[in-house]
Each structure stands twice: as structure tokens, then as C-alpha cells.
Design an enzyme around this catalytic site. Structure first.
Site, mmCIF file in Angstrom:
data_model
loop_
_atom_site.group_PDB
_atom_site.id
_atom_site.type_symbol
_atom_site.label_atom_id
_atom_site.label_comp_id
_atom_site.label_asym_id
_atom_site.label_seq_id
_atom_site.Cartn_x
_atom_site.Cartn_y
_atom_site.Cartn_z
ATOM 1 N N ALA A 1 0.837 -1.213 0.000
ATOM 2 C CA ALA A 1 0.000 0.000 0.000
ATOM 3 C C ALA A 1 0.866 1.255 0.000
ATOM 4 O O ALA A 1 0.559 2.241 -0.683
ATOM 5 C CB ALA A 1 -0.927 -0.016 1.218
ATOM 6 N N GLU B 1 3.180 -15.954 27.307
ATOM 7 C CA GLU B 1 4.591 -16.222 27.615
ATOM 8 C C GLU B 1 5.141 -15.253 28.662
ATOM 9 O O GLU B 1 5.997 -15.625 29.450
ATOM 10 C CB GLU B 1 5.448 -16.172 26.343
ATOM 11 C CG GLU B 1 5.418 -14.832 25.677
ATOM 12 C CD GLU B 1 6.333 -14.753 24.465
ATOM 13 O OE1 GLU B 1 7.144 -15.648 24.245
ATOM 14 O OE2 GLU B 1 6.211 -13.763 23.736
ATOM 15 N N GLY C 1 3.276 -13.025 22.984
ATOM 16 C CA GLY C 1 2.781 -11.749 23.507
ATOM 17 C C GLY C 1 3.608 -11.317 24.689
ATOM 18 O O GLY C 1 3.101 -11.156 25.792
ATOM 19 N N ASP D 1 1.400 -8.661 18.741
ATOM 20 C CA ASP D 1 1.088 -8.529 20.171
ATOM 21 C C ASP D 1 -0.074 -7.582 20.496
ATOM 22 O O ASP D 1 -0.621 -7.640 21.591
ATOM 23 C CB ASP D 1 2.325 -8.045 20.937
ATOM 24 C CG ASP D 1 3.431 -9.089 20.977
ATOM 25 O OD1 ASP D 1 3.181 -10.232 20.546
ATOM 26 O OD2 ASP D 1 4.538 -8.754 21.430
ATOM 27 N N LYS E 1 -15.805 -33.464 34.081
ATOM 28 C CA LYS E 1 -14.940 -33.005 32.973
ATOM 29 C C LYS E 1 -13.670 -33.833 32.987
ATOM 30 O O LYS E 1 -13.049 -33.989 34.052
ATOM 31 C CB LYS E 1 -14.540 -31.544 33.215
ATOM 32 C CG LYS E 1 -15.213 -30.569 32.304
ATOM 33 C CD LYS E 1 -14.560 -29.198 32.421
ATOM 34 C CE LYS E 1 -15.467 -28.173 31.769
ATOM 35 N NZ LYS E 1 -14.913 -26.826 31.756
ATOM 36 N N GLY F 1 6.810 -2.369 15.831
ATOM 37 C CA GLY F 1 6.208 -2.273 17.158
ATOM 38 C C GLY F 1 6.801 -1.150 17.989
ATOM 39 O O GLY F 1 7.400 -0.210 17.454
HETATM 40 O O1 F6P Z 1 6.893 -9.675 17.675
HETATM 41 C C1 F6P Z 1 6.377 -9.889 18.908
HETATM 42 C C2 F6P Z 1 6.854 -11.214 19.439
HETATM 43 O O2 F6P Z 1 6.410 -12.276 18.630
HETATM 44 C C3 F6P Z 1 6.476 -11.445 20.889
HETATM 45 O O3 F6P Z 1 5.176 -11.952 21.039
HETATM 46 C C4 F6P Z 1 7.543 -12.407 21.321
HETATM 47 O O4 F6P Z 1 7.761 -12.326 22.702
HETATM 48 C C5 F6P Z 1 8.750 -11.914 20.572
HETATM 49 O O5 F6P Z 1 8.265 -11.247 19.429
HETATM 50 C C6 F6P Z 1 9.719 -12.979 20.154
HETATM 51 O O6 F6P Z 1 10.755 -12.361 19.468
HETATM 52 P P1 F6P Z 1 11.964 -13.117 18.785
HETATM 53 O O7 F6P Z 1 11.429 -13.832 17.596
HETATM 54 O O8 F6P Z 1 12.908 -12.028 18.403
HETATM 55 O O9 F6P Z 1 12.499 -14.057 19.798
#
Ligand code: F6P
Length: 330
Positions: free
Chosen positions: A30, A231, A179, A136, A222, A110
């Protein structure tokens, strides 16, 4: 709107920076098409700020962005560039841009990438535009970042598959999603997959609640449970969750880390739709002297906001969902 300069823009640079996200290619497309349609020249910078410092710059034309709208990753490649925290390094980057006659820069990335963009603007008066691209969804000043929708769909599909085997074997599964600083993926995916429990940064350590929900479910018959773990900033949340379940409560479980599968893949229609608009608005902001800004998704529309509003992390994400998660997890 932050109108700071009306300097004529003839050539724009575009780069992707930080973790890649599905839809970055759509945004690049774009940018290139809008710019060329406005009689601007476009220079693609490979590997983010790192590639800029290495002089990895090449002109882009309409054919450079053919057949990429549906492709995951970023054709410009990306990197995380620690050196860019150094003001002397940023000066060198600015000089490289000047030597290549680049009048303005569009940075798709980001938080870290936006900080670098803001520094170039403040220290050297470079016209910059940020386009939020990260799975994220954690950038302040925008309700949406390109790639999030695709990432949560990828994670949801993977977890649906885990649910099948969890149910067949009557197992408890812990699934770690990405994330780093953000609960957004875990929350949306946890709700979308009907997880019994979601462990996310603002909620760490509340294991009693998790155990009581799982035990109550077991008491009702269940036989399998899904626990989604964000994470988090520090590694080990998922392992700690597993330890609590297995060691402290004698609930055997399997751990699956979805990892970088969440960053790849063809962008969803939503990501393409928003990325296309953001790329278009980014170029128009540059040509109309509206910088430094970031393209932003607010109340369902793409607009621009001052870049200074987008340098922090989005917070308060989890609050509106707390009651919903509790209500549905019984
Ligand atoms: O881009 C965001 C992200 O995917 C996060 O969710 C994750 O913690 C991080 O990047 C991982 O980064 P890398 O691939 O540099 O280890």
C-alpha cells in the site's frame, strides 16, 4: 494532528522492524502503490534499522510489490537493532538517509521501532510515520496492530486441534502463546477456544483460582482441560503453571508452546484490510506534512495520531474481560 513541517517530500524510505507480523507485506504494498501514484519515489530498506546502517537500500517500483498482498513475513526482511539505542548510531543512520536523498521514512513495526522513529524525528527533524505492525496488539494510541488477527486465528486453529486430542485422552494441556509484554493474544485465544483458565501477565500467580476451577470441572465429570498461558516478560510461566499442577496438585499435564507459528502465515482479510488503509494513510500523512504521527485504528476507523501517543504499551487490556472469562470457565 501533529503538523510540524511542510517540507516537500520527493522520496520516501520504507522499512519493517522488530518481530515480523502477517500483513506487513500488505502495508508495504500500500505504501509503494500510494507513493508511486502520488509521483513519489520509494526506497525499500532491508532488515530494518540494521539494514539501514548497512546501506541495504534499493529503489522500489510497482513490480516490487506484485503478488505479495497474501504473503506472510516481510519481503523487506526485519531485525531487532540494539545499536539504535545509541544517538551516534542514529546520526549515522540519518546521514545515510540524507546521502540517499530520502526525505521521509515510514517505519512498520512495534514499540521499539516507534522509539527509534521518534528519536530520528526529534534529533534530526526527519519526517517519520509509524505503522503499527506486531502480533502482540500492545501499542498505545491504537486499538489494533497489523498481524494480531492472523496470529489469534493461527493459535485458535492449533488449540482446537489440541482440544481434540486432549478430549480423546482425557488430558490437561497447558498451551503457551506469544505476547511478550501483552495479555492480548492469550485473552482472545483463551476465550475463543473455551479454555478453562488463562494465565497472563497481570494475573500471574493466582494459581488457587485455576486449581479450584479445574477441580470443580473434574468433580462435575470433565475429563480434559485447556489452560492458556501468555509467555510473559520472564520465561517460565508455562513451566511454573505445569509445576503447580503436577507437583502441588497431582494433576498430570502436557505442555505445548505454539511459538513462532503464530507469527507466520498468510494475513487474514482483516489484517489486509487494515494494513492497506494504514499504508495509504502513512504516505498521505507524509505528503501533507502531518508528522511525526502513527497510523492508528480507533473506533473502527484508520486515522493518524501523534507518534508520541504510541510510544508506550497499551494497558488495561484484560480488565473488561475478567468477568467474562470467569463466567464462561465454570
Ligand atoms: O513480535 C512480537 C513477538 O512475537 C512477541 O510476542 C515475542 O515475545 C517476541 O516477538 C519474540 O521475538 P523473537 O522472535 O525475536 O524471539
Amino acid at each position: 494532528m501533529a503538523v510540524t513541517e511542510t517540507k516537500k517530500i520527493n522520496t520516501i524510505g520504507v522499512l519493517t522492524s522488530g518481530g515480523d507480523s502477517p500483513g506487513m507485506n500488505t502495508a508495504i504494498r500500500a505504501v509503494v502503490r500510494t507513493a508511486i501514484g502520488s509521483d513519489l519515489k520509494v526506497v525499500g530498506i532491508e532488515k530494518g534499522f540494521q539494514g539501514l546502517l548497512e546501506g541495504k537500500l534499493a529503489p522500489m517500483d510497482i513490480t516490487s510489490v506484485s503478488n505479495i498482498i497474501q504473503r506472510g513475513g516481510t519481503i523487506l526482511k526485519t531485525s531487532r537493532c540494539k545499536e539504535f539505542h545509541n544517538a551516534d548510531v542514529r546520526r549515522e543512520a540519518y546521514n545515510i538517509l540524507k546521502r540517499n536523498n530520502i526525505d521521509g521514512l515510514i517505519i512498520i513495526g512495534g514499540n521499539g521501532s516507534f522509539q527509534g522513529a521518534m528519536a530520528l524525528s526529534q534529533e534530526h527533524g526527519l519526517p517519520v510515520i509509524g505503522v503499527p505492525g506486531t502480533i502482540d496488539n500492545d501499542i498505545s494510541g491504537t486499538d489494533y496492530t497489523i498481524g494480531f488477527d492472523t496470529a489469534i486465528q493461527t493459535a485458535t486453529e492449533a488449540i482446537d486441534k489440541i482440544r481434540d486430542t486432549a478430549a480423546s485422552h482425557q488430558r490437561t494441556f497447558i498451551i503457551e502463546v506469544m505476547g511478550r509484554h501483552s495479555p492480548a493474544i492469550a485473552l482472545q485465544v483463551g476465550i475463543a477456544t473455551g479454555a478453562e483458565y488463562i494465565v497472563f501477565p497481570e494475573h500471574d500467580g493466582k494459581y488457587e483460582e485455576m486449581i479450584s476451577i479445574i477441580k470443580a470441572g473434574q468433580a462435575r465429570g470433565k475429563t480434559s482441560s485447556l489452560i492458556i498461558v501468555a509467555e510473559g516478560e520472564k520465561a517460565g510461566n508455562a513451566q511454573e503453571t505445569r509445576r503447580v499442577l503436577e507437583v502441588e496438585h497431582n494433576i498430570p499435564c502436557h505442555l505445548c508452546t505454539l511459538g513462532h507459528t503464530q507469527r507466520g502465515g498468510s494475513p487474514s482479510a482483516r489484517d489486509r484490510f487494515i494494513a492497506s488503509q494504514m499504508g495509504f494513510h502513512a504516505v498521505n500523512a507524509l505528503t501533507s506534512g502531518n508528522f511525526p504521527v502513527a497510523t492508528s485504528f480507533v473506533q473502527g476507523s484508520v486515522t493518524t495520531v501523534p507518534l508520541s501517543e504510541c510510544l508506550g504499551r497499551r494497558d488495561g487490556y484484560a480488565k473488561p474481560f475478567t468477568d467474562l472469562i470467569r463466567a464462561l470457565a465454570i
